[in-house]
Motif scaffolding. Sequence first.
Motif, PDB file in Angstrom:
ATOM      1  N   LEU A 156      46.932  47.128  52.165  1.00  0.00           N
ATOM      2  CA  LEU A 156      45.951  47.141  51.080  1.00  0.00           C
ATOM      3  C   LEU A 156      46.531  46.405  49.878  1.00  0.00           C
ATOM      4  O   LEU A 156      47.713  46.563  49.556  1.00  0.00           O
ATOM      5  CB  LEU A 156      45.645  48.602  50.685  1.00  0.00           C
ATOM      6  N   ILE A 157      45.683  45.601  49.223  1.00  0.00           N
ATOM      7  CA  ILE A 157      46.110  44.924  47.994  1.00  0.00           C
ATOM      8  C   ILE A 157      45.128  45.280  46.886  1.00  0.00           C
ATOM      9  O   ILE A 157      43.908  45.164  47.063  1.00  0.00           O
ATOM     10  CB  ILE A 157      46.154  43.393  48.181  1.00  0.00           C
ATOM     11  N   LEU A 158      45.662  45.744  45.757  1.00  0.00           N
ATOM     12  CA  LEU A 158      44.847  45.983  44.567  1.00  0.00           C
ATOM     13  C   LEU A 158      45.303  44.996  43.516  1.00  0.00           C
ATOM     14  O   LEU A 158      46.505  44.893  43.242  1.00  0.00           O
ATOM     15  CB  LEU A 158      45.008  47.422  44.086  1.00  0.00           C
ATOM     16  N   CYS A 159      44.350  44.270  42.917  1.00  0.00           N
ATOM     17  CA  CYS A 159      44.739  43.116  42.118  1.00  0.00           C
ATOM     18  C   CYS A 159      43.901  42.960  40.857  1.00  0.00           C
ATOM     19  O   CYS A 159      42.673  43.024  40.910  1.00  0.00           O
ATOM     20  CB  CYS A 159      44.604  41.869  43.001  1.00  0.00           C
ATOM     21  N   ASP A 160      44.583  42.741  39.748  1.00  0.00           N
ATOM     22  CA  ASP A 160      43.933  42.397  38.480  1.00  0.00           C
ATOM     23  C   ASP A 160      43.415  40.961  38.567  1.00  0.00           C
ATOM     24  O   ASP A 160      43.808  40.214  39.468  1.00  0.00           O
ATOM     25  CB  ASP A 160      44.995  42.530  37.363  1.00  0.00           C
ATOM     26  N   SER A 215      44.489  33.378  52.374  1.00  0.00           N
ATOM     27  CA  SER A 215      44.114  32.978  53.734  1.00  0.00           C
ATOM     28  C   SER A 215      45.258  32.246  54.448  1.00  0.00           C
ATOM     29  O   SER A 215      45.324  32.234  55.673  1.00  0.00           O
ATOM     30  CB  SER A 215      42.863  32.099  53.710  1.00  0.00           C
ATOM     31  N   GLY A 216      46.173  31.662  53.666  1.00  0.00           N
ATOM     32  CA  GLY A 216      47.296  30.953  54.275  1.00  0.00           C
ATOM     33  C   GLY A 216      48.546  31.797  54.433  1.00  0.00           C
ATOM     34  O   GLY A 216      49.613  31.271  54.758  1.00  0.00           O
ATOM     35  N   VAL A 217      48.424  33.091  54.206  1.00  0.00           N
ATOM     36  CA  VAL A 217      49.598  33.967  54.266  1.00  0.00           C
ATOM     37  C   VAL A 217      49.497  34.879  55.499  1.00  0.00           C
ATOM     38  O   VAL A 217      48.620  35.745  55.554  1.00  0.00           O
ATOM     39  CB  VAL A 217      49.696  34.842  52.988  1.00  0.00           C
ATOM     40  N   PRO A 218      50.369  34.689  56.488  1.00  0.00           N
ATOM     41  CA  PRO A 218      50.263  35.491  57.727  1.00  0.00           C
ATOM     42  C   PRO A 218      50.264  37.002  57.466  1.00  0.00           C
ATOM     43  O   PRO A 218      49.489  37.733  58.089  1.00  0.00           O
ATOM     44  CB  PRO A 218      51.509  35.067  58.519  1.00  0.00           C
ATOM     45  N   ASN A 219      51.116  37.468  56.552  1.00  0.00           N
ATOM     46  CA  ASN A 219      51.199  38.913  56.301  1.00  0.00           C
ATOM     47  C   ASN A 219      49.957  39.477  55.614  1.00  0.00           C
ATOM     48  O   ASN A 219      49.827  40.695  55.458  1.00  0.00           O
ATOM     49  CB  ASN A 219      52.422  39.232  55.436  1.00  0.00           C
ATOM     50  N   ALA A 220      49.063  38.601  55.160  1.00  0.00           N
ATOM     51  CA  ALA A 220      47.860  39.084  54.459  1.00  0.00           C
ATOM     52  C   ALA A 220      46.609  38.970  55.321  1.00  0.00           C
ATOM     53  O   ALA A 220      45.515  39.295  54.858  1.00  0.00           O
ATOM     54  CB  ALA A 220      47.667  38.295  53.170  1.00  0.00           C
ATOM     55  N   LYS A 221      46.793  38.547  56.557  1.00  0.00           N
ATOM     56  CA  LYS A 221      45.635  38.324  57.431  1.00  0.00           C
ATOM     57  C   LYS A 221      44.879  39.634  57.650  1.00  0.00           C
ATOM     58  O   LYS A 221      45.436  40.607  58.139  1.00  0.00           O
ATOM     59  CB  LYS A 221      46.106  37.761  58.767  1.00  0.00           C
ATOM     60  N   GLY A 222      43.612  39.656  57.252  1.00  0.00           N
ATOM     61  CA  GLY A 222      42.772  40.836  57.444  1.00  0.00           C
ATOM     62  C   GLY A 222      43.039  41.976  56.477  1.00  0.00           C
ATOM     63  O   GLY A 222      42.422  43.038  56.579  1.00  0.00           O
ATOM     64  N   VAL A 223      43.957  41.770  55.549  1.00  0.00           N
ATOM     65  CA  VAL A 223      44.283  42.842  54.591  1.00  0.00           C
ATOM     66  C   VAL A 223      43.215  42.888  53.503  1.00  0.00           C
ATOM     67  O   VAL A 223      42.943  41.868  52.866  1.00  0.00           O
ATOM     68  CB  VAL A 223      45.677  42.607  53.957  1.00  0.00           C
ATOM     69  N   PRO A 224      42.588  44.054  53.291  1.00  0.00           N
ATOM     70  CA  PRO A 224      41.556  44.119  52.266  1.00  0.00           C
ATOM     71  C   PRO A 224      42.128  44.040  50.846  1.00  0.00           C
ATOM     72  O   PRO A 224      43.190  44.600  50.577  1.00  0.00           O
ATOM     73  CB  PRO A 224      40.902  45.483  52.507  1.00  0.00           C
ATOM     74  N   VAL A 225      41.407  43.331  49.981  1.00  0.00           N
ATOM     75  CA  VAL A 225      41.802  43.204  48.571  1.00  0.00           C
ATOM     76  C   VAL A 225      40.719  43.845  47.711  1.00  0.00           C
ATOM     77  O   VAL A 225      39.531  43.566  47.879  1.00  0.00           O
ATOM     78  CB  VAL A 225      41.950  41.724  48.162  1.00  0.00           C
ATOM     79  N   VAL A 226      41.146  44.708  46.813  1.00  0.00           N
ATOM     80  CA  VAL A 226      40.230  45.310  45.839  1.00  0.00           C
ATOM     81  C   VAL A 226      40.660  44.846  44.457  1.00  0.00           C
ATOM     82  O   VAL A 226      41.827  45.009  44.078  1.00  0.00           O
ATOM     83  CB  VAL A 226      40.262  46.857  45.926  1.00  0.00           C
ATOM     84  N   MET A 227      39.730  44.233  43.717  1.00  0.00           N
ATOM     85  CA  MET A 227      40.044  43.779  42.365  1.00  0.00           C
ATOM     86  C   MET A 227      39.890  44.951  41.396  1.00  0.00           C
ATOM     87  O   MET A 227      38.952  45.755  41.519  1.00  0.00           O
ATOM     88  CB  MET A 227      39.103  42.639  41.926  1.00  0.00           C
ATOM     89  N   ILE A 228      40.807  45.051  40.430  1.00  0.00           N
ATOM     90  CA  ILE A 228      40.698  46.067  39.375  1.00  0.00           C
ATOM     91  C   ILE A 228      40.859  45.331  38.050  1.00  0.00           C
ATOM     92  O   ILE A 228      41.939  44.813  37.752  1.00  0.00           O
ATOM     93  CB  ILE A 228      41.779  47.152  39.503  1.00  0.00           C
ATOM     94  N   THR A 229      39.785  45.256  37.255  1.00  0.00           N
ATOM     95  CA  THR A 229      39.829  44.372  36.101  1.00  0.00           C
ATOM     96  C   THR A 229      38.878  44.796  34.982  1.00  0.00           C
ATOM     97  O   THR A 229      37.910  45.518  35.228  1.00  0.00           O
ATOM     98  CB  THR A 229      39.486  42.934  36.552  1.00  0.00           C
ATOM     99  N   THR A 230      39.161  44.328  33.796  1.00  0.00           N
ATOM    100  CA  THR A 230      38.248  44.550  32.669  1.00  0.00           C
ATOM    101  C   THR A 230      37.056  43.605  32.736  1.00  0.00           C
ATOM    102  O   THR A 230      36.062  43.823  32.068  1.00  0.00           O
ATOM    103  CB  THR A 230      38.951  44.310  31.317  1.00  0.00           C
ATOM    104  N   GLU A 231      37.192  42.524  33.507  1.00  0.00           N
ATOM    105  CA  GLU A 231      36.096  41.555  33.618  1.00  0.00           C
ATOM    106  C   GLU A 231      35.033  42.145  34.525  1.00  0.00           C
ATOM    107  O   GLU A 231      35.125  42.037  35.743  1.00  0.00           O
ATOM    108  CB  GLU A 231      36.602  40.215  34.165  1.00  0.00           C
ATOM    109  N   GLY A 232      34.030  42.759  33.918  1.00  0.00           N
ATOM    110  CA  GLY A 232      33.096  43.544  34.716  1.00  0.00           C
ATOM    111  C   GLY A 232      31.729  42.925  34.934  1.00  0.00           C
ATOM    112  O   GLY A 232      30.819  43.592  35.407  1.00  0.00           O
ATOM    113  N   SER A 233      31.574  41.648  34.610  1.00  0.00           N
ATOM    114  CA  SER A 233      30.239  41.063  34.724  1.00  0.00           C
ATOM    115  C   SER A 233      29.890  40.778  36.184  1.00  0.00           C
ATOM    116  O   SER A 233      30.769  40.677  37.052  1.00  0.00           O
ATOM    117  CB  SER A 233      30.166  39.759  33.937  1.00  0.00           C
TER     118      SER A 233
END
Lengths: 155, 128
Positions: B53-57, B73-91
Amino acid sequence: MSATHDSHENWMPLMEVAAKEVFELMLSCQLTSPDAVDDSPMAVTAMVGLAGQLCGVLSFCCSEKAATLMTSKMLGVDLEKAGPELSDALGEICNMVAGNFKNKIAGLGDGCMLSPPTVITGSDYDMHSLADSPGLEIRLLFEGMPIKVTLQIHS
Amino acid sequence: MDSVRALIVDDSSVMRKIVERCLRQAGIELKQVLEAGNGAEALSVLQDNAVDLILCDINMPVMDGLEFVKQLSGVPNAKGVPVVMITTEGSEAHVVQAISAGARGYIRKPFTAEQVKEHVIPVLAGKS
């Protein structure tokens, strides 16, 4: 007072709600309204710049004691462990208040960007803004200690 | 749910700690928590570590969150790993940008542990 500033004054309740939501959600505490203005020195100032459809600076000021307690509550650590994280925590609080505020105004969510926060410690300084209208200022109490949120608006 | 290896990407160390605490409060068992201060650091961490799991600003120096997600997409260790953004930019536009870039979820700051749970659990279960 310009018509523009008149319309901006309608933003003050939104600034207040934005600040209250950040404290409620991230620090699990309620900000309250003061009975009187407390002009005691505020030694921590966090600032975030806004650019785009709204240009200006949102600043968040409080005492060092209040900032330490905010950091402690935000991280869930004892007061004595909060010091090293104080600037980071106050910068994030200011960033979230600014972001939450702009997201409450139609069109600004997309049309206004935030700068990384800057935090100043110490109260012996003067700030000179090139803003072309008077700033909007709200004052609230955090655990009985005064905080001030100011929005300096450029054109 | 199996224990999770999480990568938390944010330029604020305070926010990284809060996100980790929220994950634990959400009942997510964390086997390993890795941290990075920007997208470039996160890509470097992923060269040597696999995560679940990746949580990212979004707004970060050096490499922002959107660019980071695009490069995953070019990183083997990230293949299929879900990313959830956490940010103040809420639009809405930011949400669309993030999802288009490859993010699977989006949490607006300020947030609660309950909101983290609502967004992260379905993503980990592959329902989002």
